[in-house]
Write an enzyme that holds these catalytic residues in place. Structure first.
Site, PDB file in Angstrom:
ATOM      1  N   LYS A   1       0.797  -1.104   0.020  1.00  0.00           N
ATOM      2  CA  LYS A   1      -0.006  -0.089   0.008  1.00  0.00           C
ATOM      3  C   LYS A   1       0.858   1.289  -0.284  1.00  0.00           C
ATOM      4  O   LYS A   1       1.633   1.205   0.688  1.00  0.00           O
ATOM      5  CB  LYS A   1      -1.145  -0.122   1.311  1.00  0.00           C
ATOM      6  CG  LYS A   1      -1.876   1.289   1.371  1.00  0.00           C
ATOM      7  CD  LYS A   1      -3.232   0.809   0.775  1.00  0.00           C
ATOM      8  CE  LYS A   1      -4.220   1.944   0.548  1.00  0.00           C
ATOM      9  NZ  LYS A   1      -3.784   2.736  -0.659  1.00  0.00           N
TER      10      LYS A   1
ATOM     11  N   LYS B   1       5.241   2.081  -3.089  1.00  0.00           N
ATOM     12  CA  LYS B   1       5.263   3.419  -3.334  1.00  0.00           C
ATOM     13  C   LYS B   1       5.730   3.483  -4.999  1.00  0.00           C
ATOM     14  O   LYS B   1       6.486   2.791  -5.324  1.00  0.00           O
ATOM     15  CB  LYS B   1       6.484   4.178  -2.386  1.00  0.00           C
ATOM     16  CG  LYS B   1       6.154   5.727  -2.570  1.00  0.00           C
ATOM     17  CD  LYS B   1       5.120   6.217  -1.406  1.00  0.00           C
ATOM     18  CE  LYS B   1       4.676   7.473  -1.211  1.00  0.00           C
ATOM     19  NZ  LYS B   1       4.011   7.834   0.141  1.00  0.00           N
TER      20      LYS B   1
ATOM     21  N   THR C   1      -4.979  13.093   6.328  1.00  0.00           N
ATOM     22  CA  THR C   1      -3.670  13.046   6.996  1.00  0.00           C
ATOM     23  C   THR C   1      -3.455  14.227   7.686  1.00  0.00           C
ATOM     24  O   THR C   1      -3.053  13.878   8.973  1.00  0.00           O
ATOM     25  CB  THR C   1      -2.495  13.234   5.844  1.00  0.00           C
ATOM     26  OG1 THR C   1      -2.744  12.026   4.786  1.00  0.00           O
ATOM     27  CG2 THR C   1      -1.342  13.076   6.288  1.00  0.00           C
TER      28      THR C   1
ATOM     29  N   GLY D   1       5.227  23.928   4.602  1.00  0.00           N
ATOM     30  CA  GLY D   1       4.783  23.090   3.517  1.00  0.00           C
ATOM     31  C   GLY D   1       3.052  23.424   3.897  1.00  0.00           C
ATOM     32  O   GLY D   1       2.723  23.364   4.925  1.00  0.00           O
TER      33      GLY D   1
ATOM     34  N   GLY E   1       0.556  22.463   1.425  1.00  0.00           N
ATOM     35  CA  GLY E   1      -0.289  21.497   0.401  1.00  0.00           C
ATOM     36  C   GLY E   1      -1.337  21.007   1.119  1.00  0.00           C
ATOM     37  O   GLY E   1      -1.882  21.452   2.215  1.00  0.00           O
ATOM     38  N   ASN E   2      -1.819  19.889   0.749  1.00  0.00           N
ATOM     39  CA  ASN E   2      -2.766  19.164   1.415  1.00  0.00           C
ATOM     40  C   ASN E   2      -2.623  18.676   2.765  1.00  0.00           C
ATOM     41  O   ASN E   2      -3.472  19.310   3.628  1.00  0.00           O
ATOM     42  CB  ASN E   2      -3.165  17.671   0.705  1.00  0.00           C
ATOM     43  CG  ASN E   2      -3.925  16.890   1.361  1.00  0.00           C
ATOM     44  OD1 ASN E   2      -3.863  16.301   2.395  1.00  0.00           O
ATOM     45  ND2 ASN E   2      -5.286  16.681   0.651  1.00  0.00           N
TER      46      ASN E   2
ATOM     47  N   GLY F   1      -0.228  20.189   5.251  1.00  0.00           N
ATOM     48  CA  GLY F   1       0.060  21.342   5.717  1.00  0.00           C
ATOM     49  C   GLY F   1      -1.072  22.060   5.901  1.00  0.00           C
ATOM     50  O   GLY F   1      -1.566  22.684   6.966  1.00  0.00           O
ATOM     51  N   TYR F   2      -1.988  22.392   5.030  1.00  0.00           N
ATOM     52  CA  TYR F   2      -3.256  23.249   5.089  1.00  0.00           C
ATOM     53  C   TYR F   2      -4.115  22.448   6.008  1.00  0.00           C
ATOM     54  O   TYR F   2      -4.770  23.075   6.872  1.00  0.00           O
ATOM     55  CB  TYR F   2      -3.988  23.321   3.612  1.00  0.00           C
ATOM     56  CG  TYR F   2      -5.258  23.637   3.594  1.00  0.00           C
ATOM     57  CD1 TYR F   2      -5.459  25.272   4.159  1.00  0.00           C
ATOM     58  CD2 TYR F   2      -6.230  22.733   3.485  1.00  0.00           C
ATOM     59  CE1 TYR F   2      -6.904  25.600   4.250  1.00  0.00           C
ATOM     60  CE2 TYR F   2      -7.580  23.490   3.624  1.00  0.00           C
ATOM     61  CZ  TYR F   2      -7.778  24.642   4.158  1.00  0.00           C
ATOM     62  OH  TYR F   2      -9.271  25.096   4.282  1.00  0.00           O
TER      63      TYR F   2
ATOM     64  N   SER G   1      -7.402   5.530   3.807  1.00  0.00           N
ATOM     65  CA  SER G   1      -7.427   4.823   2.418  1.00  0.00           C
ATOM     66  C   SER G   1      -7.961   3.400   2.920  1.00  0.00           C
ATOM     67  O   SER G   1      -8.349   2.640   2.147  1.00  0.00           O
ATOM     68  CB  SER G   1      -5.923   4.569   2.020  1.00  0.00           C
ATOM     69  OG  SER G   1      -5.539   5.917   1.342  1.00  0.00           O
TER      70      SER G   1
HETATM   71  P1  NAD Z   1       1.534  18.738  -1.762  1.00  0.00           P
HETATM   72  O1  NAD Z   1       2.271  18.530  -2.961  1.00  0.00           O
HETATM   73  O2  NAD Z   1       0.076  19.194  -1.660  1.00  0.00           O
HETATM   74  O3  NAD Z   1       2.236  20.182  -0.898  1.00  0.00           O
HETATM   75  C1  NAD Z   1       3.376  20.046  -0.618  1.00  0.00           C
HETATM   76  C2  NAD Z   1       3.832  21.392   0.107  1.00  0.00           C
HETATM   77  O4  NAD Z   1       5.338  21.524   0.470  1.00  0.00           O
HETATM   78  C3  NAD Z   1       3.638  22.616  -0.751  1.00  0.00           C
HETATM   79  O5  NAD Z   1       2.914  23.455  -0.426  1.00  0.00           O
HETATM   80  C4  NAD Z   1       4.808  22.903  -1.349  1.00  0.00           C
HETATM   81  O6  NAD Z   1       4.908  24.561  -1.828  1.00  0.00           O
HETATM   82  C5  NAD Z   1       5.744  22.677  -0.091  1.00  0.00           C
HETATM   83  N1  NAD Z   1       7.155  22.759  -0.452  1.00  0.00           N
HETATM   84  C6  NAD Z   1       7.730  21.958  -1.306  1.00  0.00           C
HETATM   85  N2  NAD Z   1       9.202  22.396  -1.229  1.00  0.00           N
HETATM   86  C7  NAD Z   1       9.310  23.107  -0.040  1.00  0.00           C
HETATM   87  C8  NAD Z   1      10.342  23.783   0.594  1.00  0.00           C
HETATM   88  N3  NAD Z   1      11.531  23.229   0.128  1.00  0.00           N
HETATM   89  N4  NAD Z   1      10.247  24.525   1.754  1.00  0.00           N
HETATM   90  C9  NAD Z   1       8.881  24.699   2.109  1.00  0.00           C
HETATM   91  N5  NAD Z   1       7.877  24.254   1.705  1.00  0.00           N
HETATM   92  C10 NAD Z   1       8.014  23.194   0.324  1.00  0.00           C
HETATM   93  O7  NAD Z   1       1.844  17.502  -0.815  1.00  0.00           O
HETATM   94  P2  NAD Z   1       1.179  16.867   0.496  1.00  0.00           P
HETATM   95  O8  NAD Z   1       0.221  15.941  -0.171  1.00  0.00           O
HETATM   96  O9  NAD Z   1       0.687  17.868   1.412  1.00  0.00           O
HETATM   97  O10 NAD Z   1       2.632  16.070   1.059  1.00  0.00           O
HETATM   98  C11 NAD Z   1       3.265  16.712   2.032  1.00  0.00           C
HETATM   99  C12 NAD Z   1       4.362  15.587   2.798  1.00  0.00           C
HETATM  100  O11 NAD Z   1       3.508  14.662   3.467  1.00  0.00           O
HETATM  101  C13 NAD Z   1       4.971  14.632   1.666  1.00  0.00           C
HETATM  102  O12 NAD Z   1       6.198  14.454   2.328  1.00  0.00           O
HETATM  103  C14 NAD Z   1       4.119  13.430   1.615  1.00  0.00           C
HETATM  104  O13 NAD Z   1       4.886  12.245   1.193  1.00  0.00           O
HETATM  105  C15 NAD Z   1       3.768  13.466   2.943  1.00  0.00           C
HETATM  106  N6  NAD Z   1       2.391  12.532   3.261  1.00  0.00           N
HETATM  107  C16 NAD Z   1       1.277  12.987   2.266  1.00  0.00           C
HETATM  108  C17 NAD Z   1       0.132  12.279   2.681  1.00  0.00           C
HETATM  109  C18 NAD Z   1      -1.468  12.554   1.900  1.00  0.00           C
HETATM  110  O14 NAD Z   1      -2.234  11.935   2.123  1.00  0.00           O
HETATM  111  N7  NAD Z   1      -1.302  13.872   1.069  1.00  0.00           N
HETATM  112  C19 NAD Z   1       0.320  11.070   3.453  1.00  0.00           C
HETATM  113  C20 NAD Z   1       1.080  10.724   4.281  1.00  0.00           C
HETATM  114  C21 NAD Z   1       2.344  11.420   4.046  1.00  0.00           C
END
Ligand code: NAD
Length: 422
Positions: free
Chosen positions: A74, A110, A194, A222, A224-225, A227-228, A356
């Site tokens: 997974k 992965k 997450t 960060g 993205g999904n 961090g937000y 998931s």
């Molecule tokens: P995403 O692409 O939605 O967001 C990534 C964020 O990181 C963006 O805001 C980007 O601008 C920022 N970023 C990139 N490089 C950067 C830097 N050098 N400094 C500061 N910010 C930076 O990705 P996501 O889905 O939010 O995933 C973020 C992390 O969480 C990854 O490591 C991912 O493997 C992990 N993760 C995600 C999930 C999920 O459900 N999406 C689940 C488990 C783990």
């Protein structure tokens, strides 16, 4: 360059020393540890797609299947220019460990493609996803390997890959991918899962340290999904979010940021750098964000954010890892010596794979849960995992990561032994 997979192996070796005493047959134990530092299968292919201008372009694609002793592989699929074989190997190893930490019945996988998806048109991206889905078809399935989204992929990409898979196999199989749109069998609560899971860990940790949200300052790298959603949920519960960043840099306000407002600005303007200029907000670099005097620092971007080079400048009392592999072992050593608690990725970001898992369960039953049920079940799993890890931390006087790995590796190794694999 730091190898994420080398880091994953170092983490396994460190915990092997702690676990050794629990196994009478040392040879079997050593075989199991050796096996956990390799992969069952790595598949790769150069995918050719026709671009809108009529020319063809080649993209390198991977899928790593690490260990399936506890259940089907997974793990997500990442689209990023920095994807590499080393990275998917590391991330799939952490997935095996993560699934065992929260006790869900999966192994680790992965995938990834070396691509900057922002440079592709929608039709080029659809084409790439469908070709990747075709390439994966013989290797995946509900009881074999269940991919999901990761960095730069989401429900749209999962829908395209599912379509390619079902076209090739000739039958419906929604349980082959998770993170799908609701209309195609996705789960309520998956988008924020997450961040939601990380938020439950934050709540547990704050209770454990007898702190209160209003006096807890948090900086998040960060947006993205992950961090937000983490910032939004924490902010809604009264935590003080003082900084949020993207790759352009960070918005900082030591009195606290209005997360929803800043998220809206970013949505409209594209980057925090532009937000700061347009809205006259305080702007700092990502390096400066790391050095803020906060209670909790949350790396939620990419791996290797905290290293031997910058660990010294970190002033946070605790790190809550939402990204995968954000702290290198050398960086961690420096922080642990200063008694900084590091709540590990394999626990903090396990909410995504847990929901998931709920999606997969719903698909296998042809049923859909309410969001309330999803969040209640998620909370129970995250609380249980935190409690189990904390108990080991207290008894064995080891770090949170060591405790999480010790619990997890024991579960995986026991499954390997029961199967007679080692
Ligand atoms: P995403 O692409 O939605 O967001 C990534 C964020 O990181 C963006 O805001 C980007 O601008 C920022 N970023 C990139 N490089 C950067 C830097 N050098 N400094 C500061 N910010 C930076 O990705 P996501 O889905 O939010 O995933 C973020 C992390 O969480 C990854 O490591 C991912 O493997 C992990 N993760 C995600 C999930 C999920 O459900 N999406 C689940 C488990 C783990």
């Amino acid at each position: 360059m730091i190898s994420a997979f080398e880091n994953a192996k170092k983490q396994i070796d460190a915990v092997a020393l702690l676990l050794k005493t629990e196994y009478q047959d040392k040879l079997i134990f050593e075989k199991a540890i050796k096996s956990l530092k390799t992969h069952q299968k790595i598949i790769k292919k150069k995918i050719l797609i026709r671009m809108d201008n009529g020319k063809t372009k080649v993209f390198q694609a991977y899928r790593s299947q690490h260990n399936d002793a506890r259940g089907p592989f997974k793990g997500g699929i990442r689209f990023h220019p920095k994807v590499s074989e080393d990275e998917v190997k590391a991330l799939s190893t952490w997935m095996t460990i993560k699934c065992a930490v929260v006790g869900i019945p999966y192994g680790g996988g992965k995938g990834g493609i070396i691509v900057d998806p922002k440079k592709l048109s929608d039709s080029e991206l659809e084409n790439l996803c469908k070709k990747y889905g075709e390439f994966l078809t013989p290797h995946i399935g509900p009881w074999r390997d269940v991919p999901a989204p990761d960095v730069n992929t989401g429900e749209r990409e999962m829908a395209w890959m599912l379509e390619a898979y079902e076209k090739k196999t000739g039958f419906h199989s929604p349980a082959t991918f998770t993170g799908k749109p609701l209309e195609l069998g996705g789960s309520l609560g998956r988008t924020e899962a997450t961040g939601q899971g990380g938020f439950y860990i934050l709540q547990n940790y704050i209770q454990h340290t007898r702190s209160v949200p209003a006096r807890t300052a948090i900086a998040i790298q960060g947006f993205g999904n992950v961090g937000y959603w983490f910032s939004k949920l924490a902010s809604n519960s009264g935590y003080k979010i003082v900084a949020v960043s993207d790759s352009s840099g960070a918005i900082y306000d030591r009195k606290g940021i209005d997360v929803e407002k800043v998220a809206g600005y970013k949505e409209r303007l594209g980057s925090f750098e532009k937000v700061s200029t347009e809205k006259k907000m305080n702007f700092i670099t990502n390096e400066e964000l790391l050095s803020l005097d906060v209670d909790i620092l949350v790396p939620a971007a990419l791996e290797n954010a905290i290293t031997v080079d910058n660990a010294k400048i970190i002033r946070a009392k605790a790190i809550l890892e939402m990204a995968n592999g954000p702290t290198t072992p050398e960086g961690e050593e420096i922080l642990l010596k200063r008694n900084v608690d590091i709540l590990p990725d394999v626990l903090c970001n396990a909410g995504g794979v847990t929901v998931s898992y709920f999606e997969w369960v719903q698909n296998l039953h042809g049923y859909s849960w309410t969001k309330k049920k999803v969040n209640e079940e998620l909370k129970e799993i995250m609380n249980k995992a935190f409690g189990e890890i904390l108990a080991v931390v207290k008894v064995k006087k080891i770090s949170f990561r060591e405790a999480a790995y010790a619990l997890s590796l024991k579960r995986i190794i026991d499954a390997m032994i029961l199967r007679g694999r080692v």
